[in-house]
Structure formats: C-alpha cells, structure tokens
Design a protein around this motif. Structure first.
Motif, PDB file in Angstrom:
ATOM      1  N   UNK A  21     -66.864  91.883 -92.296  1.00 47.53           N
ATOM      2  CA  UNK A  21     -66.459  90.861 -91.327  1.00 47.53           C
ATOM      3  C   UNK A  21     -67.589  90.533 -90.365  1.00 47.53           C
ATOM      4  N   UNK A  22     -68.282  91.573 -89.888  1.00 44.54           N
ATOM      5  CA  UNK A  22     -69.360  91.343 -88.925  1.00 44.54           C
ATOM      6  C   UNK A  22     -70.569  90.712 -89.606  1.00 44.54           C
ATOM      7  N   UNK A  23     -70.917  91.195 -90.792  1.00 44.23           N
ATOM      8  CA  UNK A  23     -72.036  90.599 -91.535  1.00 44.23           C
ATOM      9  C   UNK A  23     -71.731  89.134 -91.839  1.00 44.23           C
ATOM     10  N   UNK A  24     -70.465  88.852 -92.174  1.00 46.17           N
ATOM     11  CA  UNK A  24     -70.078  87.477 -92.483  1.00 46.17           C
ATOM     12  C   UNK A  24     -70.191  86.572 -91.267  1.00 46.17           C
ATOM     13  N   UNK A  25     -69.730  87.049 -90.113  1.00 47.49           N
ATOM     14  CA  UNK A  25     -69.798  86.191 -88.921  1.00 47.49           C
ATOM     15  C   UNK A  25     -71.250  85.955 -88.508  1.00 47.49           C
ATOM     16  N   UNK A  27     -73.707  85.784 -90.598  1.00 44.77           N
ATOM     17  CA  UNK A  27     -74.184  84.784 -91.557  1.00 44.77           C
ATOM     18  C   UNK A  27     -73.712  83.390 -91.155  1.00 44.77           C
ATOM     19  N   UNK A  28     -72.458  83.279 -90.721  1.00 42.22           N
ATOM     20  CA  UNK A  28     -71.929  81.989 -90.273  1.00 42.22           C
ATOM     21  C   UNK A  28     -72.698  81.485 -89.054  1.00 42.22           C
ATOM     22  N   UNK A 124     -70.993  84.876 -99.705  1.00 39.80           N
ATOM     23  CA  UNK A 124     -71.577  84.472 -98.427  1.00 39.80           C
ATOM     24  C   UNK A 124     -72.977  83.894 -98.568  1.00 39.80           C
ATOM     25  N   UNK A 125     -73.514  83.876 -99.763  1.00 38.39           N
ATOM     26  CA  UNK A 125     -74.896  83.448 -99.933  1.00 38.39           C
ATOM     27  C   UNK A 125     -75.085  81.948 -99.724  1.00 38.39           C
ATOM     28  N   UNK A 126     -73.993  81.174 -99.779  1.00 35.41           N
ATOM     29  CA  UNK A 126     -74.073  79.728 -99.517  1.00 35.41           C
ATOM     30  C   UNK A 126     -73.446  79.374 -98.176  1.00 35.41           C
ATOM     31  N   UNK A 202     -81.305  88.953 -81.433  1.00 38.88           N
ATOM     32  CA  UNK A 202     -80.297  90.020 -81.351  1.00 38.88           C
ATOM     33  C   UNK A 202     -79.263  89.949 -82.470  1.00 38.88           C
ATOM     34  N   UNK A 203     -78.925  88.748 -82.938  1.00 37.34           N
ATOM     35  CA  UNK A 203     -77.972  88.626 -84.036  1.00 37.34           C
ATOM     36  C   UNK A 203     -78.552  89.181 -85.327  1.00 37.34           C
TER      37      UNK A 203
END
Length: 237
Positions: A21-25, A27-28, A124-126, A202-203
């Motif tokens: 969830x955190x890696x995805x956000x 990435x977003x 999530x790569x796109x 930081x992100x």
C-alpha cells in the motif's frame, strides 16, 4: 471506548505496515497528475477500510453475534481461520524477503543485482499514466484484495461487535480505527500536498526504506496478531 480502541492497536498496525500500500501510494505520488491521483488513491484506500469494516460488522450483526450470550461455534472457528491466514501471510512475507536477500547476496554483476533488488509489482509499473479514477480503484482494490489487510479488518469488526460498548461507541471507535489505519497512506499524500516539489527526495527515501526494511517488522506483527486470533479461537471452543 478507550479500552476498545486499545484492543485494535495491533490490527491497525497490521494495516499501517502493509508494504504494498505504501509503495503503491509513493508510486502514485510520482504519476503525471500526482496531487489529484494521490488524493483519489487515499480516498479509495480509506473506502476499502470503511467498506470492509461495515460489511463485516453488518454480517456479524445479522448473524446476531454479540457478547451477552455465548457466541456460536463458528465465531472461534473464524478467529482460528483469521489466525491461520495471518500466519500464512507472515510466512509468505518472510520467505519472499529471504529469497530476495539471498539473490542480492549471490548476485555477481549489475544486471543480477538490479533484477534481485526490490521493484514495483507489474500492476504498478504503469502507474505514472494513471487517471484519478484508476488511482482510486487501485487504492480500494489493494485493500479489498489483500487477505492480510482484510483479515485485520474482519478481526477488528469482530472486536467491535463482541464488545459491551454502546452502538454509538462501537461506530465511533470504528471510524477512529479507519482513520488511524489509513495514516500510512495519508502521511505521504499530505507530505506531497504541503512540500510539493520538495517532497520528491523524502518520498524516494520512504519508498526505499519500505521496500527493504519493513518485512521483518511485518512478519513479527503478523505473528503477534495471528497469535491473538488463535488464542481467542481456542478460548471460545
């Protein structure tokens, strides 16, 4: 209400420390429309928590599960099933991280090292080309389709339903639980909205740290929550 919320701390932490969830956000947050996409993702993630809690609580209410009488046999069985799912999740997280670390140690060239390093899942790569609607659906789906997060939400709903607190206190506690559980997504989003372009570095550090360091903490937390659920199941048999 305070004691009821204290019981939910391990479950909330189980959701907060969901690495995907955190890696995805994060990435977003690097997508083409980062601000609106990240807000949409946060809304989707929060709705996933709310829907999971509400549906679980409604089902338990319809089945007349409450504390005033001895719960039916399926309630402790459900605790045992949740415990088993969480233990399986802990084993999956540990073995996956162990294989990854072993591959990085055994890597002999830049190509092998890059292949073994933590990377975004294919879904999530796109993400950089996502629309706000797709970002919201992603946030919702990542919660609903994650058996570990869903197990934590169902266990929390059972705790709320089996408590002796009033209905208003149960629902208020559920809202607080949902807000706290969503903080791991809300904080990076707030960081982008407040710091804007300065949030990039930081992100990136957050993403790297999550991808490389949280697996052991996650394993320990999942084992703790699983032990709590199995203990409740055994006591109810």
């Amino acid at each position: 209400m305070g004691s009821l919320l204290l019981q939910q701390i391990p479950l909330a932490l189980g959701i907060i420390m969901s690495p995907l969830a955190v890696v995805a956000v994060v990435a977003v947050l690097f997508s083409d429309r980062a601000r609106i996409n990240s807000i949409a993702y946060l809304i989707g993630w929060f709705l996933g928590i709310i829907v999971s809690l509400s549906v679980s609580f409604a089902i338990l209410t319809a089945l007349q599960v409450h504390q005033r009488t001895h719960p039916p046999l399926w309630v402790p069985i459900l605790h045992l099933i949740l415990g088993a799912v969480l233990l399986a999740g802990a084993w999956f997280v540990y073995t996956r991280s162990h294989r990854r670390m072993h591959a990085m140690v055994e890597a002999t060239g830049p190509g092998e090292i890059a292949a073994a390093a933590p990377q975004l899942p294919k879904m999530l790569q796109s993400v950089e080309h996502f629309t706000p609607g797709r970002s919201g659906i992603l946030g919702f789906a990542l919660f609903i389709l994650n058996p570990i997060d869903m197990s934590c939400a169902i266990a929390a709903a059972m705790n709320f339903r089996l408590s002796s607190a009033t209905s208003s206190a149960q629902w208020a506690s559920a809202v607080v639980f949902a807000l706290v559980s969503a903080s791991s997504v809300a904080v990076p989003v707030a960081l982008l909205l407040i710091k804007k372009e300065k949030a990039t570095e930081p992100l990136q550090r957050i993403r790297t740290w999550i991808a490389t360091n949280t697996h052991l903490l996650n394993v320990g937390l999942l084992i703790l929550i699983a032990a709590m659920q199995i203990s409740k199941g055994i006591q109810g048999l």
